[in-house]
Design a protein around this motif. Structure first.
Motif, short mmCIF file in Angstrom:
data_model
loop_
_atom_site.label_atom_id
_atom_site.label_comp_id
_atom_site.label_asym_id
_atom_site.label_seq_id
_atom_site.Cartn_x
_atom_site.Cartn_y
_atom_site.Cartn_z
N ASP A 75 6.24 -47.69 24.41
CA ASP A 75 6.47 -48.28 25.72
C ASP A 75 7.88 -48.01 26.26
OD1 ASP A 75 3.94 -49.37 25.65
OD2 ASP A 75 4.62 -51.09 24.49
N SER A 76 8.88 -48.17 25.41
CA SER A 76 10.24 -48.14 25.93
C SER A 76 11.05 -46.95 25.48
CB SER A 76 10.98 -49.40 25.50
OG SER A 76 11.14 -49.40 24.09
N GLY A 77 10.55 -46.22 24.49
CA GLY A 77 11.34 -45.12 23.98
C GLY A 77 12.44 -45.58 23.05
N ARG A 78 12.54 -46.87 22.77
CA ARG A 78 13.59 -47.38 21.90
C ARG A 78 13.11 -47.46 20.47
NH1 ARG A 78 15.39 -52.92 23.83
NH2 ARG A 78 16.74 -52.68 22.03
N LYS A 79 14.02 -47.24 19.56
CA LYS A 79 13.70 -47.37 18.15
C LYS A 79 13.42 -48.84 17.84
CE LYS A 79 17.05 -46.81 15.22
NZ LYS A 79 17.12 -48.10 14.56
N PRO A 80 12.37 -49.15 17.07
CA PRO A 80 12.07 -50.55 16.77
C PRO A 80 13.25 -51.24 16.10
CG PRO A 80 10.28 -49.13 16.08
CD PRO A 80 11.41 -48.24 16.47
N GLU A 81 13.38 -52.52 16.36
CA GLU A 81 14.43 -53.34 15.77
C GLU A 81 15.81 -52.72 15.96
OE1 GLU A 81 12.68 -56.46 15.23
OE2 GLU A 81 14.47 -56.42 14.03
N GLN A 82 16.09 -52.32 17.19
CA GLN A 82 17.39 -51.72 17.45
C GLN A 82 18.49 -52.74 17.22
OE1 GLN A 82 17.10 -48.53 18.26
NE2 GLN A 82 19.27 -48.32 17.88
N ASN A 234 28.96 -43.32 9.57
CA ASN A 234 28.73 -43.60 8.16
C ASN A 234 28.26 -42.32 7.47
OD1 ASN A 234 26.87 -44.50 5.77
ND2 ASN A 234 28.15 -46.28 6.22
N ARG A 235 28.52 -42.23 6.17
CA ARG A 235 28.13 -41.02 5.43
C ARG A 235 26.62 -40.81 5.43
NH1 ARG A 235 30.99 -38.89 1.35
NH2 ARG A 235 29.37 -39.38 -0.17
N LYS A 236 25.85 -41.85 5.70
CA LYS A 236 24.40 -41.70 5.73
C LYS A 236 23.91 -41.13 7.06
CE LYS A 236 23.19 -45.30 2.39
NZ LYS A 236 22.47 -44.43 1.47
N GLY A 237 24.81 -40.99 8.02
CA GLY A 237 24.43 -40.35 9.26
C GLY A 237 24.39 -41.25 10.46
N PHE A 238 24.14 -42.56 10.27
CA PHE A 238 24.14 -43.45 11.42
C PHE A 238 25.59 -43.75 11.82
CE2 PHE A 238 23.85 -46.20 7.65
CZ PHE A 238 24.92 -47.05 7.85
N ALA A 239 25.76 -44.43 12.94
CA ALA A 239 27.11 -44.67 13.45
C ALA A 239 27.12 -45.91 14.32
CB ALA A 239 27.60 -43.46 14.24
N PHE A 240 28.33 -46.31 14.71
CA PHE A 240 28.51 -47.39 15.67
C PHE A 240 29.38 -46.89 16.81
CE2 PHE A 240 27.47 -49.83 11.90
CZ PHE A 240 26.65 -50.82 12.40
N SER A 254 21.41 -44.68 15.60
CA SER A 254 20.63 -44.17 14.47
C SER A 254 21.14 -42.77 14.10
CB SER A 254 19.15 -44.08 14.86
OG SER A 254 18.96 -43.01 15.77
N PRO A 255 20.75 -42.25 12.94
CA PRO A 255 21.18 -40.89 12.58
C PRO A 255 20.79 -39.86 13.63
CG PRO A 255 20.28 -42.00 10.66
CD PRO A 255 20.02 -42.91 11.83
#
Length: 875
Positions: A75-82, A234-240, A254-255
């Protein structure tokens, strides 16, 4: 690799530091593989700073393949539980609000991140770009301390002009809305939100990999607004997204969304009226060069940059400079012109298997995009100036016996002081500051470069100066070899330290003496109780000002600070805990007095100005700090009405407490981050209602601007002119731009300085693998203990599996480690003996092992059986 595996188990091909032959008793270093490091291929659940959880898919299984993009909601194109929440709209756009007005005690607005569809170039995941990051396997994944930890308190802008570069770093959770705390703007009760989340979990919505339709690109709207931010990866690929406006909490990427950014990039985010981030554009890359490991892959090769906070892999274009696999190399980062293109690199220099110490300063400065050399035009401009003594509006103060007091190695002296008795039987404090603004004028090459740098940067090897040496070490250095142009604050006090009058003037002085802290401290110690000592009145006023500052609630941190001495090659010779003398504090108090006084002078005239603002910490951060104090038996109750006084009392009560360093550091992280602002605000750490940086225009651009504002006010008063509204508006708009930029440059400089010290601390321990040292426990996590060595002054981590002699478990309530068999305990402040097990130059990490005391050691079952058999044989 499973994050719960013992630390001494290493993956094949894991990047490590300098290969060193282990001495007896040290952990064996396994052979290195020629393969580029791989990462765990398992999916993992990540809990972001707002408490939301995200199921992130496994990354690609080879360096040549990028991971698949995350699927999008139908519906929104957003990742769940953003991670973020929508920003509740109030009067006016959030961007129009004053981020510096009021305190930081309330919850901050947050954003949800609405990523554009896979068909949009802004977030397309390029299939030809390798992004194979490793798991967090070091201290970062084990609850590591913030890599941006400070070496000073929130008021370390004590105004000192001796390189005091305000290193206050607030904990992200506390200064941006809290880690995992329920937010008032989330809507619905906690029970309702929990039920809704359980509903989604039961349906499998969170992290579901079912096919989804990409969202349509965002259509720009007049209600959209823009915010500047930094990428915290973050080293896992995601960021803020860490927003520079302190009014908003971080937004999670998200990554897939963070794919095209580097850690530290400065970006501009487009936010909708509903509080959704719909576009992120890079406005300044942090990296221009990087130093990493080279790996041969096919025809080309790649450079792996790996640090505790980030990991990047760049394909090499052009010549490899004869680099072999796992060699250290310096590479230029090549950014594509198109937004979704591949970032590559060109090798500039190959160092070989071991990274030389001479490359340290080059490595850190390149990572933070810092430049040492000034342009030929700026240097020529600085060298063209001559000393001009003919200004009729400059007050001649050459009769005042000013003195400069700095460190032994200082080469630029931008402040001079003198104290005398006045007619009220009180004190007159003279603080003269080098008049840099007389030489550095707006619109010149010198000014453009100074603004671009924002501040000088101080590395163990040398400093990267904001201004060319012709100014910083000559015309603007208050040496006693001749007259110098200055701006002077003359402050009159009565005998109790009450401020009576403040005068600000353009001046001309000549210093009588260049003294060092150690010299003045030695003289003070030798003249205790001697009324006729020439600096007795200086120390009398210092004692009065310090007492009044503490009484009003100023928080007087006394945190350890590393003093690094290096050889010309950059190799560290010694790292010690820098002593803080009364001579240091004396100058700090006088600089604070000058900073406050000129700010009050400007406020009385309602003049446009640059302020140093430090907001009050959030209620959530203080609650966490109070809980930590309770764990360590330190009484502290959050008193909202007198918070500064309560915190100051806690800091005083910690003197001599084993947990002093830990709790001081925890309090520091609970604080908001100090910053520059064109809007008036308080300085909470100093309990000051009016504060600026006036005392170091050689080193800090905001101080230079403060001088310009003071000069403009003096000119208008002398000519009896009135500042018109349109002129005021134009000035304030320009000041807002300058303060935002300088706050950003200050954070870059602080991060680079801390990183350079950590690099030297790691490097000095490379040759100590296998050696034992006395140490003190200064922090604890469930995964292990932090310990500080006294000489060299470094910190390392002792994982629970590296605690010899018993099996230890962490008691959270008592904040102690307890041996299962021996019942031996370890607590904060305990003296222990440690062994250096491993040193990782890439990650700036020192792994320690606890050396068991034979008297406390519990024998193993095998040792007990052996002793019994021996006794049987003897009988």
């Amino acid at each position: 690799m499973n994050r719960n595996e013992p630390r001494n188990k290493r993956r094949k091909g894991e990047v490590k530091g300098k290969a060193t032959q282990a001495k007896p008793g040290a952990s064996k270093v396994k052979s290195e593989s020629d393969e580029a490091p791989r990462e765990s291929r398992e999916a993992f659940v990540f809990t972001d700073r707002s408490g939301k959880q995200h199921l992130l898919p496994p990354r690609g299984n080879s360096a040549g393949n990028s991971h698949a993009p995350l699927k999008r909601d139908h519906d929104s194109g957003r990742k769940p539980e953003q991670g973020g929440r929508k920003f509740p709209r109030g009067p006016g756009k959030p961007a129009d609000r004053q981020p510096n007005g009021g305190t930081n005690a309330g919850a901050k607005p947050s954003f949800s991140f609405k990523a554009r569809g896979e068909d949009s170039p802004a977030f397309r995941s390029p299939a030809d770009r390798p992004r194979d990051r490793t798991n967090d396997r070091g201290r970062d994944g084990r609850g590591n301390r913030d890599s941006n930890r400070s070496s000073r308190g929130p008021h370390s802008d004590r105004g000192s002009s001796r390189g005091d570069r305000e290193n206050s770093r607030g904990d992200r959770g506390s200064s941006r809305g809290g880690r995992g705390e329920p937010r008032s703007d989330r809507g619905g009760s906690r029970g309702e939100r929990g039920a809704s989340r359980r509903d989604r979990n039961d349906r499998g919505d969170r992290g579901s990999n079912r096919s989804r339709r990409p969202s349509a690109p965002h259509v720009p709207s007049e209600s959209d607004f823009k915010l500047k931010a930094r990428i915290d990866k973050n080293r896992k690929g995601f960021a803020f997204l860490q927003f520079e406006s302190r009014e908003y909490e971080d937004a999670f990427l998200s990554p897939f969304e963070a794919e095209r950014f580097f850690h530290g990039d400065r970006v501009e985010a487009v936010v909708t009226e509903e509080g959704e981030v719909v576009e992120v554009r890079v406005i300044e890359h942090r990296f221009r060069e990087l130093v990493g490991r080279y790996y041969r892959t096919g025809k080309n090769g790649m450079v792996v940059y790996e640090r505790k906070k980030a990991r990047e892999e760049l394909l090499v274009v052009g010549d490899s400079k004869s680099a072999k696999t796992r060699d250290w190399v310096r590479a230029k980062v090549i950014y594509p012109e198109e937004e979704n293109g591949r970032i590559t690199c060109e090798i500039l220099e190959a160092y070989g298997e071991e990274l030389p110490a001479s490359a340290d300063i080059q490595m850190v400065s390149a990572e933070y995009n810092l430049v040492e050399e000034h342009s030929p035009e700026a240097v020529a401009e600085a060298e063209s100036f001559k000393l001009d003594l003919a200004d009729p509006h400059r007050v001649d103060l050459r009769h005042v016996p000013f003195i400069t007091i700095d460190g032994e190695t200082a080469r630029d002296f931008d402040d001079a002081v003198y104290v005398e008795r006045n007619r009220e039987n009180g004190y007159t404090l003279w603080v003269a500051i080098a008049d840099v603004s007389h030489y550095v004028r707006p619109g010149t090459t010198l000014d453009d470069e100074a603004l671009s740098r924002g501040t000088s940067v101080y590395f163990p090897e040398r400093a990267f100066h904001m201004l060319p040496r012709a100014l910083s070490e000559n015309l603007c250095s208050l040496r006693p070899d001749g007259p110098r142009l200055t701006m002077t604050a003359k402050i009159d006090y009565d005998r109790t330290g009450k401020k009576l009058r403040v005068e600000v003037m353009n001046s001309l002085i000549q210093s009588r003496r260049r003294a060092t802290y150690n010299e003045i401290q030695k003289e003070a110690d030798e003249n205790v109780g001697v009324a006729g000592w020439e600096f007795r009145v200086h120390y009398d006023l210092y004692a009065i000002l310090r007492k009044k500052k503490n009484e009003r609630g100023s928080i007087d941190f006394d945190l350890p600070e590393a003093e690094v001495k290096v050889e010309p090659t950059g190799e560290p010779i010694s790292i010690k805990n820098r002593p803080r003398l009364d001579a240091h504090r004396l100058i700090e108090e006088f600089m604070i007095a000058a900073n406050e006084s000129v700010t009050e002078w400007a406020l009385e005239r309602e003049w446009p100005f640059v302020y140093r603002v430090h907001d009050e910490p959030s209620a959530g951060a203080m609650a966490k700090f109070a809980d930590l104090c309770k764990h360590h038996g330190v009484p502290f109750v959050v008193d909202k009405d007198n918070l500064g006084e309560a915190l100051n009392e806690v800091v005083k009560s910690l003197e001599g407490n084993p947990a002093q360093i830990l709790l001081n550091m925890a309090l520091l992280r609970s604080m908001a981050q100090a910053h520059y602002s064109s809007a008036h605000g308080i300085h909470f750490g100093l309990a000051s209602q009016a504060y600026t940086h006036f005392t170091s225009p050689i080193r800090r651009y905001p101080d230079l601007v403060v001088h310009r504002m003071l000069k403009l006010a003096l000119d208008y008063e002398r000519e009896k002119k009135i500042l018109e509204d349109d002129e005021r508006e134009e000035i304030e708009k320009k000041l807002a731009e300058i303060t935002e930029h300088c706050s950003y440059r200050e954070r870059i400089a602080s991060d680079a300085e801390r990183e350079s010290i950590k690099l030297k601390q790691t490097r000095i321990m490379l040759k100590e693998i296998g050696n034992e040292f006395p140490a003190k426990v200064n922090g604890m996590l469930e995964a292990g203990m932090f310990a500080t060595l006294e000489d060299p002054f470094v910190e390392g981590f002792i994982a629970t599996e590296a605690m010899a002699g018993d099996s230890f478990s962490f008691n959270v309530e008592r904040q102690v480690f307890v041996g299962r068999r021996s019942k031996k305990t370890f607590k904060i402040g305990d003296s222990i003996r440690v062994r250096v097990d491993n040193v990782d130059l890439d990650l700036r990490r020192i792994d320690l092992g606890l050396v068991a005391d034979d008297s406390d050691r519990v024998p193993t079952v095998a040792e007990t059986m052996k002793e019994l058999l021996k006794a049987d044989d003897e009988s």
